[in-house]
Design a protein around this motif. Sequence first.
Motif, PDB file in Angstrom:
ATOM      1  N   LEU A   6      18.580  82.548   3.461  1.00 17.35           N
ATOM      2  CA  LEU A   6      19.577  81.662   2.845  1.00 17.35           C
ATOM      3  C   LEU A   6      19.335  81.553   1.332  1.00 17.35           C
ATOM      4  CD1 LEU A   6      21.954  79.640   3.291  1.00 17.35           C
ATOM      5  CD2 LEU A   6      20.227  77.880   3.701  1.00 17.35           C
ATOM      6  N   GLY A   7      19.761  82.569   0.621  1.00 16.88           N
ATOM      7  CA  GLY A   7      19.681  82.543  -0.839  1.00 16.88           C
ATOM      8  C   GLY A   7      18.295  82.152  -1.339  1.00 16.88           C
ATOM      9  N   LYS A   8      18.282  81.360  -2.398  1.00 20.25           N
ATOM     10  CA  LYS A   8      16.997  81.013  -3.033  1.00 20.25           C
ATOM     11  C   LYS A   8      16.141  80.076  -2.187  1.00 20.25           C
ATOM     12  CE  LYS A   8      18.516  81.364  -7.856  1.00 20.25           C
ATOM     13  NZ  LYS A   8      19.973  81.191  -7.736  1.00 20.25           N
ATOM     14  N   THR A   9      16.707  79.501  -1.130  1.00 22.18           N
ATOM     15  CA  THR A   9      15.868  78.604  -0.315  1.00 22.18           C
ATOM     16  C   THR A   9      14.754  79.389   0.365  1.00 22.18           C
ATOM     17  OG1 THR A   9      17.038  78.833   1.805  1.00 22.18           O
ATOM     18  CG2 THR A   9      17.893  77.173   0.261  1.00 22.18           C
ATOM     19  N   GLY A  10      15.040  80.672   0.659  1.00 20.80           N
ATOM     20  CA  GLY A  10      14.071  81.474   1.407  1.00 20.80           C
ATOM     21  C   GLY A  10      14.059  81.132   2.891  1.00 20.80           C
ATOM     22  N   PHE A  11      14.835  80.134   3.322  1.00 19.64           N
ATOM     23  CA  PHE A  11      14.880  79.787   4.755  1.00 19.64           C
ATOM     24  C   PHE A  11      15.486  80.957   5.529  1.00 19.64           C
ATOM     25  CE2 PHE A  11      15.848  75.158   3.320  1.00 19.64           C
ATOM     26  CZ  PHE A  11      14.502  74.853   3.225  1.00 19.64           C
ATOM     27  N   GLU A  12      14.915  81.232   6.691  1.00 20.45           N
ATOM     28  CA  GLU A  12      15.502  82.239   7.574  1.00 20.45           C
ATOM     29  C   GLU A  12      16.419  81.494   8.538  1.00 20.45           C
ATOM     30  OE1 GLU A  12      15.063  85.735   7.587  1.00 20.45           O
ATOM     31  OE2 GLU A  12      14.301  85.187   5.606  1.00 20.45           O
ATOM     32  N   GLN A 191      23.776  89.019  -7.101  1.00 23.35           N
ATOM     33  CA  GLN A 191      22.940  89.250  -8.288  1.00 23.35           C
ATOM     34  C   GLN A 191      22.053  88.033  -8.581  1.00 23.35           C
ATOM     35  OE1 GLN A 191      25.552  89.660 -11.587  1.00 23.35           O
ATOM     36  NE2 GLN A 191      23.958  90.317 -12.972  1.00 23.35           N
ATOM     37  N   LYS A 192      22.581  86.839  -8.324  1.00 23.35           N
ATOM     38  CA  LYS A 192      21.831  85.618  -8.642  1.00 23.35           C
ATOM     39  C   LYS A 192      21.073  85.063  -7.437  1.00 23.35           C
ATOM     40  CE  LYS A 192      24.143  84.242 -12.688  1.00 23.35           C
ATOM     41  NZ  LYS A 192      23.667  83.280 -13.636  1.00 23.35           N
ATOM     42  N   ASN A 193      21.062  85.816  -6.362  1.00 22.28           N
ATOM     43  CA  ASN A 193      20.369  85.389  -5.137  1.00 22.28           C
ATOM     44  C   ASN A 193      20.865  84.027  -4.644  1.00 22.28           C
ATOM     45  OD1 ASN A 193      18.627  85.493  -2.980  1.00 22.28           O
ATOM     46  ND2 ASN A 193      16.855  84.753  -4.134  1.00 22.28           N
ATOM     47  N   ILE A 194      22.173  83.855  -4.682  1.00 18.74           N
ATOM     48  CA  ILE A 194      22.789  82.627  -4.168  1.00 18.74           C
ATOM     49  C   ILE A 194      23.324  82.941  -2.767  1.00 18.74           C
ATOM     50  CG2 ILE A 194      24.733  81.028  -4.475  1.00 18.74           C
ATOM     51  CD1 ILE A 194      24.407  81.527  -7.545  1.00 18.74           C
ATOM     52  N   GLY A 195      22.839  82.232  -1.791  1.00 20.33           N
ATOM     53  CA  GLY A 195      23.268  82.485  -0.416  1.00 20.33           C
ATOM     54  C   GLY A 195      24.672  81.947  -0.178  1.00 20.33           C
ATOM     55  N   ILE A 196      25.501  82.742   0.479  1.00 14.78           N
ATOM     56  CA  ILE A 196      26.871  82.304   0.763  1.00 14.78           C
ATOM     57  C   ILE A 196      26.940  81.692   2.168  1.00 14.78           C
ATOM     58  CG2 ILE A 196      29.251  83.096   1.139  1.00 14.78           C
ATOM     59  CD1 ILE A 196      28.517  83.095  -1.809  1.00 14.78           C
ATOM     60  N   ILE A 197      27.467  80.485   2.205  1.00 15.62           N
ATOM     61  CA  ILE A 197      27.695  79.774   3.464  1.00 15.62           C
ATOM     62  C   ILE A 197      29.211  79.778   3.673  1.00 15.62           C
ATOM     63  CG2 ILE A 197      27.491  77.533   4.622  1.00 15.62           C
ATOM     64  CD1 ILE A 197      25.013  77.018   2.755  1.00 15.62           C
ATOM     65  N   ALA A 198      29.656  80.450   4.724  1.00 15.22           N
ATOM     66  CA  ALA A 198      31.104  80.597   4.937  1.00 15.22           C
ATOM     67  C   ALA A 198      31.629  79.441   5.776  1.00 15.22           C
ATOM     68  CB  ALA A 198      31.400  81.919   5.623  1.00 15.22           C
ATOM     69  N   ARG A 199      32.509  78.637   5.161  1.00 13.66           N
ATOM     70  CA  ARG A 199      33.105  77.543   5.935  1.00 13.66           C
ATOM     71  C   ARG A 199      34.554  77.889   6.275  1.00 13.66           C
ATOM     72  NH1 ARG A 199      33.647  74.528   1.012  1.00 13.66           N
ATOM     73  NH2 ARG A 199      35.759  73.777   0.612  1.00 13.66           N
ATOM     74  N   LEU A 200      35.062  77.126   7.253  1.00 12.77           N
ATOM     75  CA  LEU A 200      36.418  77.386   7.757  1.00 12.77           C
ATOM     76  C   LEU A 200      36.567  78.833   8.250  1.00 12.77           C
ATOM     77  CD1 LEU A 200      37.520  74.634   6.693  1.00 12.77           C
ATOM     78  CD2 LEU A 200      39.469  75.880   5.854  1.00 12.77           C
ATOM     79  N   PRO A 201      35.558  79.337   8.931  1.00 10.61           N
ATOM     80  CA  PRO A 201      35.609  80.742   9.359  1.00 10.61           C
ATOM     81  C   PRO A 201      36.790  81.022  10.277  1.00 10.61           C
ATOM     82  CG  PRO A 201      33.867  79.567  10.519  1.00 10.61           C
ATOM     83  CD  PRO A 201      34.332  78.655   9.427  1.00 10.61           C
ATOM     84  N   LEU A 202      37.250  79.968  10.977  1.00 11.21           N
ATOM     85  CA  LEU A 202      38.376  80.153  11.904  1.00 11.21           C
ATOM     86  C   LEU A 202      39.650  79.516  11.356  1.00 11.21           C
ATOM     87  CD1 LEU A 202      36.414  79.476  15.221  1.00 11.21           C
ATOM     88  CD2 LEU A 202      37.022  81.685  14.207  1.00 11.21           C
ATOM     89  N   ALA A 203      39.663  79.256  10.039  1.00 11.66           N
ATOM     90  CA  ALA A 203      40.849  78.654   9.410  1.00 11.66           C
ATOM     91  C   ALA A 203      41.310  77.430  10.206  1.00 11.66           C
ATOM     92  CB  ALA A 203      41.964  79.682   9.255  1.00 11.66           C
ATOM     93  N   SER A 204      40.353  76.531  10.452  1.00 17.32           N
ATOM     94  CA  SER A 204      40.590  75.284  11.209  1.00 17.32           C
ATOM     95  C   SER A 204      41.080  75.558  12.638  1.00 17.32           C
ATOM     96  CB  SER A 204      41.598  74.366  10.507  1.00 17.32           C
ATOM     97  OG  SER A 204      41.318  74.170   9.156  1.00 17.32           O
ATOM     98  N   GLY A 205      40.721  76.685  13.174  1.00 16.81           N
ATOM     99  CA  GLY A 205      41.094  77.008  14.559  1.00 16.81           C
ATOM    100  C   GLY A 205      42.218  78.022  14.677  1.00 16.81           C
ATOM    101  N   LEU A 206      42.944  78.297  13.582  1.00 12.38           N
ATOM    102  CA  LEU A 206      44.045  79.284  13.654  1.00 12.38           C
ATOM    103  C   LEU A 206      43.540  80.628  14.151  1.00 12.38           C
ATOM    104  CD1 LEU A 206      46.022  78.880  10.271  1.00 12.38           C
ATOM    105  CD2 LEU A 206      46.821  78.273  12.575  1.00 12.38           C
TER     106      LEU A 206
END
Length: 326
Positions: A6-12, A191-206
């Motif tokens: 998870l980006g710079k946190t280093g958390f797996e 490039q900046k080691n920022i982890g992307i957290i994808a929200r609304l992956p299902l477009a609110s259920g659509l």
Amino acid sequence: MKKRTLGKTGFEVSEIGLGCWQLGNDFGPVEDSEAKAILDSAAEQGINLFDTADVYGGGVSEQRIGDWLKTQKTKPVVITKVGRGGDLFPDGYNKNSVRKSLEGSKARLGVESLDLVQLHCIPPEMLKTGEIFSWMEAFQQEGLITHYGASVETIEDALVCCQSDSLATLQIIFNIFRQDAVDKLLPIAEQKNIGIIARLPLASGLLSGRMQKNRTFSAQDHRNYNSDGAAFNVGETFNGLPFELGVDLADQVKTMLPSDMNLLQCSLRWLLDQPQVSTVISGASSSQQVISNALTSDLPPLSQVLSAKLQTFYQEQVRQHIRGEI
Ligand SMILES: NC(=O)c1ccc[n+]([C@@H]2O[C@H](COP(=O)([O-])OP(=O)(O)OC[C@H]3O[C@@H](n4cnc5c(N)ncnc54)[C@H](OP(=O)(O)O)[C@@H]3O)[C@@H](O)[C@H]2O)c1
């Protein structure tokens, strides 16, 4: 369940995380037992990242997660947010009031230090001053928080946040009906080691494959009261798409899929095929949904042909209908 850094946190963290907005009763009442069952199912599936916010149910989501954490031998990563509660939004931000909100989250979650706190759709003018990032860095040095990130509405806001060197993660609206970040943000985040957290992956259920035009939503559900952006950002609920059109578009995607893949699998898999995505935080209103979503981590990547079709479909059929700024 596969894991990613998870980006710079280093958390797996698990590729599929759990969005916990619904645990605040913000989509309609959820019994304590049901909330616990959803959290238990997630842990059983190997999900170890839970996304919440101080404002979900006025603290109820955090409190439920905090109560549940006490029953867990292995502590997951709990990520929360600050910036929309109390008197902060839209223009009451100061270091003391942010600290007070963080201390509230810490007490509800029952942790020594908050794993990751995301600035919660802070107004762009506030982000641009840079001041709030320096407060977060100070809270990090004090040990009140371990890392910080931001959850934003637009790519422009995300790019402003990327200027903060210590920003660990960015939470963005990202799904097959919202693909602009692929070219406009992901390379910079990487490039900046920022982890992307994808929200609304299902477009609110659509994009769940189950949505129908005759579906109704409870009065508390944002899919009822914010379907046209009456309460908050018009680009959030249903990904900014008018509901019935969104259902039609989702039905069109179904016709592109191979016989052994459903829309839910395609949608979550498309996100996991983006290497910069650290985790996908799908919401779930039942344990069964948690399980179906978690299982997509084991699926193979989409074919290049299907990915290309989805890209063209987005550009030609979807993008023009998204309301609000992308
Ligand atoms: N500003 C912010 O930072 C912000 C804003 C929004 C969300 N978030 C975060 O993102 C998370 C996800 O957002 P979201 O829940 O609104 O969007 P989502 O993940 O796109 O949609 C979740 C909804 O899809 C349906 N669903 C999920 N899995 C399903 C399955 N397997 N089968 C059928 N239907 C399924 C459920 O709705 P039904 O069963 O009710 O149909 C569920 O409530 C939130 O929980 C929250 O943590 C953050």
